[in-house]
Enzyme design. Structure first.
Site, mmCIF file in Angstrom:
data_model
loop_
_atom_site.group_PDB
_atom_site.id
_atom_site.type_symbol
_atom_site.label_atom_id
_atom_site.label_comp_id
_atom_site.label_asym_id
_atom_site.label_seq_id
_atom_site.Cartn_x
_atom_site.Cartn_y
_atom_site.Cartn_z
ATOM 1 N N HIS A 57 0.850 -1.289 0.123
ATOM 2 C CA HIS A 57 0.078 -0.085 -0.084
ATOM 3 C C HIS A 57 0.740 1.213 -0.165
ATOM 4 O O HIS A 57 0.438 2.231 0.643
ATOM 5 C CB HIS A 57 -0.883 0.164 1.225
ATOM 6 C CG HIS A 57 -1.968 -0.982 1.334
ATOM 7 N ND1 HIS A 57 -3.246 -0.920 0.241
ATOM 8 C CD2 HIS A 57 -1.931 -2.289 1.726
ATOM 9 C CE1 HIS A 57 -3.938 -2.270 0.622
ATOM 10 N NE2 HIS A 57 -2.904 -3.016 1.359
ATOM 11 N N ASN A 130 -10.165 -3.168 1.846
ATOM 12 C CA ASN A 130 -9.706 -2.982 0.425
ATOM 13 C C ASN A 130 -11.200 -2.683 -0.361
ATOM 14 O O ASN A 130 -12.265 -2.464 0.173
ATOM 15 C CB ASN A 130 -9.340 -4.538 -0.148
ATOM 16 C CG ASN A 130 -7.926 -4.673 0.477
ATOM 17 O OD1 ASN A 130 -7.101 -3.605 0.543
ATOM 18 N ND2 ASN A 130 -7.594 -5.857 0.663
#
Length: 488
Positions: A57, A130
């Protein structure tokens, strides 16, 4: 090379590893144990493999906003910020891609992180998810291996199809998420035009002590918009910052993105006999079993003043709970309760929670933590740094944030408990069969484009077998497309 002729897998200290697939839990389906040295060593070492950007990320964008309750859920949770209708709570969100580094393109085919911080009056609550409701694996012990397979190869310095598909070939539970990723929603057109999911199962506890398990769904109010592989590749070349640009300009124009939060709610006593393991991150709860119930809306209305100070130094950890919300036996969640906070302590320092973007806003952190690198909190010169004490320092409440749950059995490296429909392929097949012919065609083409680049035939065959197990037609189409590309 046969399995028996392979060298023995060991810990960093050289001790043999008995089970590298299942973390140690308190009985079958129970929470994970701190004594699992192998799990903690893998996660702690993995968190320290890159500096200073996030290991995963790394590429992200963020914004401030608020969450407003629109529907009464006080019968299911005593969380203060989810109290009466109309209550607003300040929030900060960070969107991200997963696999690429800080300089990667926004329009890559990759899951998107959806990490949300609620600055509540009872402390910060972090919801880390997510843009997909499922994930590739179900046990955190496999997470470092999974990410290694998706990141740049240490020899070639680039992502290798051999590594990507070899891991998936040996991880049949990934079939559901692979179907999501390679389908039409694999490349969102922007962060505004995608849903967000808590993905994990969490516990809610109401004022009477009743326990419920929940899943979070943030439905975009802008509508779902996605890019094809060709559009994603073109946009990545023209504007690698496409999603960042879109989010920034939208908010600056006063066009504030918003999402409606829904939850699925399962009474705790229904979990044991549900047809799917409700704590398996590779599975969804079908909406016909547990319908979506509306909770409120999330609105983003302010851009950060400094991306580096606020977005890149923002830290989210799913172990930041508030009264009325707690963990479930979801193995991946249990692993992340440790791993996320540990990653931030390494990357940003032990006092990262004192940074403005991470510090509580509606209340004050009050504990006995002291000193360390970049400490900025100030204390009364006579304040004690230990507890219990005879002075006026902060004291415990004696009231747990969430309800205790019973566990039984022997500690050990247990596989997850099996429920009636708990195979690795059923839900992937259901997802495939929901698609139109055009959607199926694009899904197959996306899979074949990567799989045909794999050098080992046995890896290709194992992956095709997974798709065939999900649906025979799925497997046939993938195989035909791969062979056509190989022959061409």
């Amino acid at each position: 090379m046969s399995k028996s002729s392979k060298p023995t897998l060991t810990t960093e200290a050289g001790a043999p590893v008995a089970d590298n697939q299942n973390s140690t839990s308190a009985g079958i389906g129970g929470p994970l144990l701190l004594q699992d040295q192998h799990l903690l060593e893998k996660l702690a070492r993995f968190n320290r493999e890159r500096i200073p950007e996030r290991v995963v990320h790394a590429r992200g964008s963020g914004a401030y906003g608020y969450f407003e309750v629109t529907d009464d859920v006080t019968g299911h949770t005593r969380a203060h910020f989810l109290g009466e209708v109309g209550r607003r709570t300040e929030t900060f969100i960070r969107f991200s891609t997963v696999a690429d580094n800080l300089g990667g393109p926004d329009a890559a085919r990759d899951p998107r992180g959806f990490a949300l911080k609620f600055y509540t009056e009872e402390g910060n609550y972090d919801l880390v998810g997510n843009n997909t409701p499922v994930f590739f694996i179900k046990d955190p012990l496999k997470f470092p291996d999974f990410i290694h397979s998706q990141k740049r190869d240490p020899f070639t310095g680039k992502q290798e199809p051999d590594n990507v598909w070899d891991f998936w070939a040996h991880s049949p539970e990934a079939t559901h998420q692979v179907t999501w990723l390679m389908g039409d929603r694999g490349i969102p057109a922007s962060y505004r035009h995608m849903n967000g999911y808590g993905s994990h199962t969490y516990q809610w506890t109401n004022a009477e002590g009743e326990v419920f398990f929940v899943k979070y769904h943030f439905k975009t109010n802008q509508g779902i918009r996605c890019l094809s592989s060709e559009q994603g590749a073109e946009l990545s070349g023209k504007d690698p910052n496409s999603h960042q640009t879109d989010l920034l300009q939208s908010i600056e124009r006063g066009v504030f993105p918003s999402w409606t939060l829904y939850v699925q709610i399962m009474p705790a006593d229904e979990a044991a006999d549900y047809r799917f393991n409700p704590f398996d991150l590779t599975k969804v709860w079908p909406h016909k079993d547990y319908p979506l119930q509306r909770v409120g809306r999330l609105v983003l209305d302010r851009n950060p003043d400094n991306v580096f100070a606020e977005v890149e130094q923002s830290a989210f950890s799913p172990n930041n709970f508030v009264p009325g919300i707690g963990p479930s036996p979801d193995k991946m969640l249990q692993g992340r309760l440790f791993a996320y906070a540990d990653a931030h302590r390494y990357r940003l320092g032990v006092n990262h929670t004192q940074l403005p973007v991470n510090a509580p806003k509606a209340t004050t952190a009050n504990n006995y933590g002291r000193d360390g690198f970049m400490a900025t909190n100030a204390y009364n010169r006579h304040a004690k740094n230990y507890e219990p004490n005879s002075y006026d320092g902060p004291a415990e409440t004696g009231v747990p944030l969430s309800a205790p749950r019973p566990v039984t059995g022997y500690w050990g490296t247990h596989e997850a408990p099996q429920h009636a429909k708990d195979d690795d392929f059923f839900q992937a097949g259901e997802l495939f069969r929901l698609m139109s012919e055009e959607e199926k065609g694009r899904l197959v083409a996306n899979i074949a484009g990567g799989l045909a680049q794999v050098s080992r035939e046995d890896v290709i065959e194992k992956n095709i077998a997974h798709f065939s197990a999900a649906d025979p037609d799925y497997g046939r189409r993938v195989e035909a497309a791969v062979r056509e590309l190989q022959e061409g």
